[in-house]
Write a protein that holds these residues in place. Sequence first.
Motif, short mmCIF file in Angstrom:
data_model
loop_
_atom_site.label_atom_id
_atom_site.label_comp_id
_atom_site.label_asym_id
_atom_site.label_seq_id
_atom_site.Cartn_x
_atom_site.Cartn_y
_atom_site.Cartn_z
N ILE A 83 0.84 -1.25 -0.13
CA ILE A 83 0.16 0.06 -0.01
C ILE A 83 0.82 1.09 0.07
CG2 ILE A 83 -1.66 1.27 1.36
CD1 ILE A 83 -2.84 -1.45 2.60
N ALA A 88 -3.05 4.93 1.75
CA ALA A 88 -4.25 4.29 2.56
C ALA A 88 -5.51 4.75 1.90
CB ALA A 88 -4.06 4.55 4.13
N GLY A 89 -6.69 3.76 2.16
CA GLY A 89 -7.86 4.23 1.45
C GLY A 89 -8.95 4.76 2.75
N GLU A 91 -7.53 4.59 -2.18
CA GLU A 91 -6.10 3.71 -1.93
C GLU A 91 -5.51 3.72 -3.20
OE1 GLU A 91 -4.96 -0.85 -0.90
OE2 GLU A 91 -6.78 -0.16 -0.10
#
Length: 446
Positions: free
Chosen positions: A88, A91-92, A154
Amino acid sequence: MEDTYNTNPQLLKEPLSFADLINAGTQFEVDTANYNNTAYDDFVVDDNDEDVDEEAIDHEALVSPWTRSFEELRKLMTPVNEHIYKRITRAGIKEQGLVPDKARVALRYTAYWEGQTAPFDSSMLRGTKFEFETGQHMVLEGLEAAVRTMRVYEQSEFIISYKLLFHEMGCPPRIKQRADGLFKIEIIEFTLIGDENSLEKIAPEDRNKFAVVFPKAQDMHLHGKDCVKRGSYRNAVAAFERAIASLNYCRLADEKDEIKQRDLLITLYTNLMVCNNKVNKPARVCIAMKALRRLTDNQPSCKALFQEGRALAALGDYEQARKSFVQAQAKQPNNKEISEEIIKVEQRVSKYKKSVREIWTRALGSAEQPEKKSEENVSNQQLKRDFESQLKEFNNSSLQSVNMSRKMYTDKEFDMLRLLATQFNMKLSLSPLDVDQLTLSKLQIK
């Protein structure tokens, strides 16, 4: 000049071998669903569907983030399963959850082969986001599996095994055999799309069972909302109507079922009103409003009252339209759109009343000389046509009656107008209080 054809590149769902092409051949089905996906907003038109300006492409953003071996990169990633590794980079939004099944997801992606700096495929090269529906086998298995691990906003990088991409054979020379891929993916948004065939999947013996029908009706509602988002209002109308019919056919076990049914029906009828206004079916909007008033104990929402007002205005019933808008405004006093609609209706009413007065004055006598008989200027046939034209105009209006002066007619003209009024299901009568006043009124159909 040669003709050019602008199409979006399509990824194969299943790999092809050269032997298959030589021996048995194969068939391709091109999915055109994403070629013109600009109907996300009811009131915004995207006029930028042109070839991408080469200078507008950020070529630096297209350079691979990793040019060494995938084996080294896997050590910096987290395994999703034996075929997918993930890292990642942004971040979402946790509150919105992971991309689910039966969703329309919008994303940007760029894909690379091992050791190469330039992408073999990228939505950024086409200058647009890419969309697909999860659970429908519309894209490579590995791409969908990666997307299903992500959240809105994300950004992540994935190494996806060839087993979930182009399998053993690949498609040489562009796609090598047993070629893993590095994917940079950003999730823009997703919306649930439901299942347009959900109600057909219910067994005949279960179609009156609320516990079985309710989740299927919810699926159909989601499908209708997805149709609205894509601007397919007629399909949305069909979806909402089918969901309503299925719910109304159910037997309810208790009060909880009744509440759940009522709440979903209110939502469905409200959305149905919006769509019927979009497809210019105002009479159906009014029918849906009657059902809503019954379901809400005559306390419909502001949204429903607003849609009713628009429908009534389209039908020419400006007085009732104004009443609906005023009731909507009472629920949302600061809503500018409602205020604008009230002003428009009042202007229409004023203009219409003025137009009616002018029309009847021209048809039935001169404004400057009201006692001058029309037979002096117009033949009987022409006068009859004028009367018929004005009676049609009056019949199509929202007015129930109109007053006129008896002095404007000869006896012959009065008899002609009275006879024509009868043919139009109207009544021409003298006032019992004023012998010079005529009243033309519509008869109620029983």
